[in-house]
Design an enzyme around this catalytic site. Sequence first.
Site, PDB file in Angstrom:
ATOM      1  N   CYS A   7      -5.741   0.691 -11.196  1.00 30.61           N
ATOM      2  CA  CYS A   7      -6.586   1.725 -11.755  1.00 30.61           C
ATOM      3  C   CYS A   7      -6.436   3.008 -10.934  1.00 30.61           C
ATOM      4  O   CYS A   7      -6.883   3.061  -9.781  1.00 30.61           O
ATOM      5  CB  CYS A   7      -8.012   1.196 -11.734  1.00 30.61           C
ATOM      6  SG  CYS A   7      -9.128   2.350 -12.420  1.00 30.61           S
ATOM      7  N   THR A  10      -6.078   8.857 -13.070  1.00 33.74           N
ATOM      8  CA  THR A  10      -5.759   9.278 -14.443  1.00 33.74           C
ATOM      9  C   THR A  10      -5.616   8.075 -15.366  1.00 33.74           C
ATOM     10  O   THR A  10      -6.245   8.001 -16.410  1.00 33.74           O
ATOM     11  CB  THR A  10      -4.459  10.111 -14.467  1.00 33.74           C
ATOM     12  OG1 THR A  10      -4.550  11.133 -13.470  1.00 33.74           O
ATOM     13  CG2 THR A  10      -4.246  10.749 -15.834  1.00 33.74           C
ATOM     14  N   THR A  12      -5.141   3.713 -16.114  1.00 25.23           N
ATOM     15  CA  THR A  12      -5.362   2.326 -15.703  1.00 25.23           C
ATOM     16  C   THR A  12      -4.290   1.480 -16.385  1.00 25.23           C
ATOM     17  O   THR A  12      -4.090   1.596 -17.592  1.00 25.23           O
ATOM     18  CB  THR A  12      -6.767   1.862 -16.146  1.00 25.23           C
ATOM     19  OG1 THR A  12      -7.728   2.648 -15.430  1.00 25.23           O
ATOM     20  CG2 THR A  12      -6.995   0.393 -15.852  1.00 25.23           C
ATOM     21  N   PRO A 108      -6.415   2.238  -1.978  1.00 20.35           N
ATOM     22  CA  PRO A 108      -5.841   0.917  -2.242  1.00 20.35           C
ATOM     23  C   PRO A 108      -4.447   0.992  -2.858  1.00 20.35           C
ATOM     24  O   PRO A 108      -3.593   0.152  -2.568  1.00 20.35           O
ATOM     25  CB  PRO A 108      -6.824   0.268  -3.214  1.00 20.35           C
ATOM     26  CG  PRO A 108      -7.923   1.219  -3.431  1.00 20.35           C
ATOM     27  CD  PRO A 108      -7.721   2.434  -2.593  1.00 20.35           C
ATOM     28  N   ASP A 109      -4.194   2.035  -3.673  1.00 18.02           N
ATOM     29  CA  ASP A 109      -2.844   2.164  -4.265  1.00 18.02           C
ATOM     30  C   ASP A 109      -1.786   2.360  -3.187  1.00 18.02           C
ATOM     31  O   ASP A 109      -0.655   1.889  -3.314  1.00 18.02           O
ATOM     32  CB  ASP A 109      -2.802   3.303  -5.301  1.00 18.02           C
ATOM     33  CG  ASP A 109      -3.306   4.644  -4.771  1.00 18.02           C
ATOM     34  OD1 ASP A 109      -4.039   4.682  -3.765  1.00 18.02           O
ATOM     35  OD2 ASP A 109      -2.953   5.676  -5.382  1.00 18.02           O
ATOM     36  N   THR A 184       7.255  33.071 -19.546  1.00 17.01           N
ATOM     37  CA  THR A 184       6.166  32.509 -18.741  1.00 17.01           C
ATOM     38  C   THR A 184       6.320  31.005 -18.501  1.00 17.01           C
ATOM     39  O   THR A 184       6.161  30.532 -17.371  1.00 17.01           O
ATOM     40  CB  THR A 184       4.816  32.791 -19.453  1.00 17.01           C
ATOM     41  OG1 THR A 184       4.775  34.173 -19.768  1.00 17.01           O
ATOM     42  CG2 THR A 184       3.638  32.423 -18.581  1.00 17.01           C
TER      43      THR A 184
HETATM   44  N1  LIG Z   1       9.139  13.270 -18.244  1.00 19.95           N
HETATM   45  C1  LIG Z   1       7.828  13.394 -18.145  1.00 19.95           C
HETATM   46  N2  LIG Z   1       7.238  14.567 -18.417  1.00 19.95           N
HETATM   47  C2  LIG Z   1       5.915  14.716 -18.290  1.00 19.95           C
HETATM   48  N3  LIG Z   1       5.091  13.733 -17.877  1.00 19.95           N
HETATM   49  C3  LIG Z   1       5.631  12.538 -17.588  1.00 19.95           C
HETATM   50  C4  LIG Z   1       7.017  12.291 -17.693  1.00 19.95           C
HETATM   51  N4  LIG Z   1       7.244  10.990 -17.323  1.00 19.95           N
HETATM   52  C5  LIG Z   1       6.056  10.481 -17.008  1.00 19.95           C
HETATM   53  N5  LIG Z   1       5.086  11.394 -17.156  1.00 19.95           N
HETATM   54  C6  LIG Z   1       3.668  11.275 -16.856  1.00 19.95           C
HETATM   55  O1  LIG Z   1       3.584  11.278 -15.460  1.00 19.95           O
HETATM   56  C7  LIG Z   1       2.391  10.672 -15.055  1.00 19.95           C
HETATM   57  C8  LIG Z   1       2.705   9.804 -13.882  1.00 19.95           C
HETATM   58  O2  LIG Z   1       2.499   8.480 -14.169  1.00 19.95           O
HETATM   59  P1  LIG Z   1       1.916   7.486 -13.112  1.00 19.95           P
HETATM   60  O3  LIG Z   1       1.557   6.261 -13.838  1.00 19.95           O
HETATM   61  O4  LIG Z   1       2.879   7.397 -11.981  1.00 19.95           O
HETATM   62  O5  LIG Z   1       0.656   8.222 -12.530  1.00 19.95           O
HETATM   63  P2  LIG Z   1      -0.747   8.560 -13.226  1.00 19.95           P
HETATM   64  O6  LIG Z   1      -1.107   7.438 -14.112  1.00 19.95           O
HETATM   65  O7  LIG Z   1      -0.721   9.931 -13.813  1.00 19.95           O
HETATM   66  O8  LIG Z   1      -1.619   8.653 -11.939  1.00 19.95           O
HETATM   67  P3  LIG Z   1      -2.651   7.627 -11.347  1.00 19.95           P
HETATM   68  O9  LIG Z   1      -1.907   6.358 -11.067  1.00 19.95           O
HETATM   69  O10 LIG Z   1      -3.107   8.319 -10.122  1.00 19.95           O
HETATM   70  O11 LIG Z   1      -3.667   7.459 -12.425  1.00 19.95           O
HETATM   71  C9  LIG Z   1       1.834   9.965 -16.287  1.00 19.95           C
HETATM   72  O12 LIG Z   1       0.713  10.665 -16.758  1.00 19.95           O
HETATM   73  C10 LIG Z   1       2.989  10.020 -17.294  1.00 19.95           C
HETATM   74  O13 LIG Z   1       2.543  10.103 -18.624  1.00 19.95           O
HETATM   75  C1  LIG Z   2      -4.726   9.844  -2.639  1.00 21.74           C
HETATM   76  C2  LIG Z   2      -5.080   9.027  -3.850  1.00 21.74           C
HETATM   77  C3  LIG Z   2      -5.996   9.826  -4.781  1.00 21.74           C
HETATM   78  C4  LIG Z   2      -3.759   8.734  -4.604  1.00 21.74           C
HETATM   79  O1  LIG Z   2      -3.964   7.958  -5.720  1.00 21.74           O
HETATM   80  C5  LIG Z   2      -5.739   7.678  -3.443  1.00 21.74           C
HETATM   81  O2  LIG Z   2      -4.849   6.934  -2.687  1.00 21.74           O
HETATM   82  C6  LIG Z   2      -7.023   7.874  -2.677  1.00 21.74           C
HETATM   83  O3  LIG Z   2      -8.034   8.141  -3.247  1.00 21.74           O
HETATM   84  N1  LIG Z   2      -6.938   7.726  -1.321  1.00 21.74           N
HETATM   85  C7  LIG Z   2      -8.041   7.803  -0.405  1.00 21.74           C
HETATM   86  C8  LIG Z   2      -7.721   8.534   0.853  1.00 21.74           C
HETATM   87  C9  LIG Z   2      -6.486   8.058   1.594  1.00 21.74           C
HETATM   88  O4  LIG Z   2      -5.657   7.306   1.077  1.00 21.74           O
HETATM   89  O5  LIG Z   2      -6.328   8.448   2.767  1.00 21.74           O
END
Ligand SMILES: Nc1ncnc2c1ncn2[C@@H]1O[C@H](COP(=O)(O)OP(=O)(O)OP(=O)(O)O)[C@@H](O)[C@H]1O
Ligand SMILES: CC(C)(CO)[C@@H](O)C(=O)NCCC(=O)O
Length: 259
Positions: A7, A10, A12, A108-109, A184
């Site tokens: 999770c 952004t 899950t 945790p990630d 832009t």
């Molecule tokens: N080519 C691309 N262009 C734009 N966005 C992309 C592309 N490839 C992947 N993404 C997006 O990049 C993001 C990264 O995904 P990832 O699962 O690594 O992290 P996240 O889900 O955004 O973050 P978190 O794990 O912190 O919730 C996702 O929102 C995905 O939809």
């Molecule tokens: C830095 C993020 C937001 C990345 O997902 C997450 O790992 C988090 O909330 N970390 C807490 C602080 C730290 O890892 O030092």
Amino acid sequence: MLLAIDCGNTNTVFSIWDGEKFLCTLRTSTHHARTADAYFTWYSTLVKHYGIEVDITDVIISSTVPRVVFNLRVFADRFFGCRPLVVGKPDCLLPANPRVDEGTQVGPDRLVNTAGAFDRFGGDLVVVDFGTATTFDVVAHDGAYVGGVIAPGVNLSLEALHLAAAALPHVDISKPQKVIGTHTVECIQSGVFWGYVGLVREICERIKAEAGVPMKVISTGGLAPLFQQAADLFDEFEDDLTMHGLTVIHRYNKENGST
Ligand SMILES: Nc1ncnc2c1ncn2[C@@H]1O[C@H](COP(=O)(O)OP(=O)(O)OP(=O)(O)O)[C@@H](O)[C@H]1O
Ligand SMILES: CC(C)(CO)[C@@H](O)C(=O)NCCC(=O)O
Ligand SMILES: [K+]
């Protein structure tokens, strides 16, 4: 069978692990208010759709959003009759304990990425994860998380420009053909894309210099391949590093823990 839940701020992601491979990966946006029943409605619809209605016996959760853990615990208990392992909680053992300042709560990630990367590549690593934030996790020779770097995420930077500047549109990240933009959207893409290439290169160089040992740079997250296109920033790319790390931590707890 194991249900691994990652999770993020952004998104899950749920993945079912049969001990050898992932049977499916389900993705939804993260909402702290989503109830256990809502998770199950979503989950059961999709597994039925994919024809993988398997028996879940174990659940492991990594959550960067503390508030969602309660509903995910209820979900695991109510629908699978199990008590989930929650990464970062005292009863979830890690293959190597982090070495950070006392009182620090490591995301945790980042702990999960560390465990997954060490299992795949051994020690002395920098793991770069392009999620909501762009994180750099430093993995020592023995597999311990020993610190790192947190930078704003790529999509967050693009969104911040759009929100703060009335004349700047929302732009999707892509690799611009040149550095000097002539409209832009191209100017914004150039700033964020080449800016991140520079950010990643500079931070990795400085981490290696500070650590004083050769280190491999591993990338993960949806945007990693896009950045690899532009420059030789990474030694390895691993699509499912967080999910892999969850299976590693789950197995470690099965073998060494009380669960
Ligand atoms: N080519 C691309 N262009 C734009 N966005 C992309 C592309 N490839 C992947 N993404 C997006 O990049 C993001 C990264 O995904 P990832 O699962 O690594 O992290 P996240 O889900 O955004 O973050 P978190 O794990 O912190 O919730 C996702 O929102 C995905 O939809
Ligand atoms: C830095 C993020 C937001 C990345 O997902 C997450 O790992 C988090 O909330 N970390 C807490 C602080 C730290 O890892 O030092
Ligand atoms: K992520």
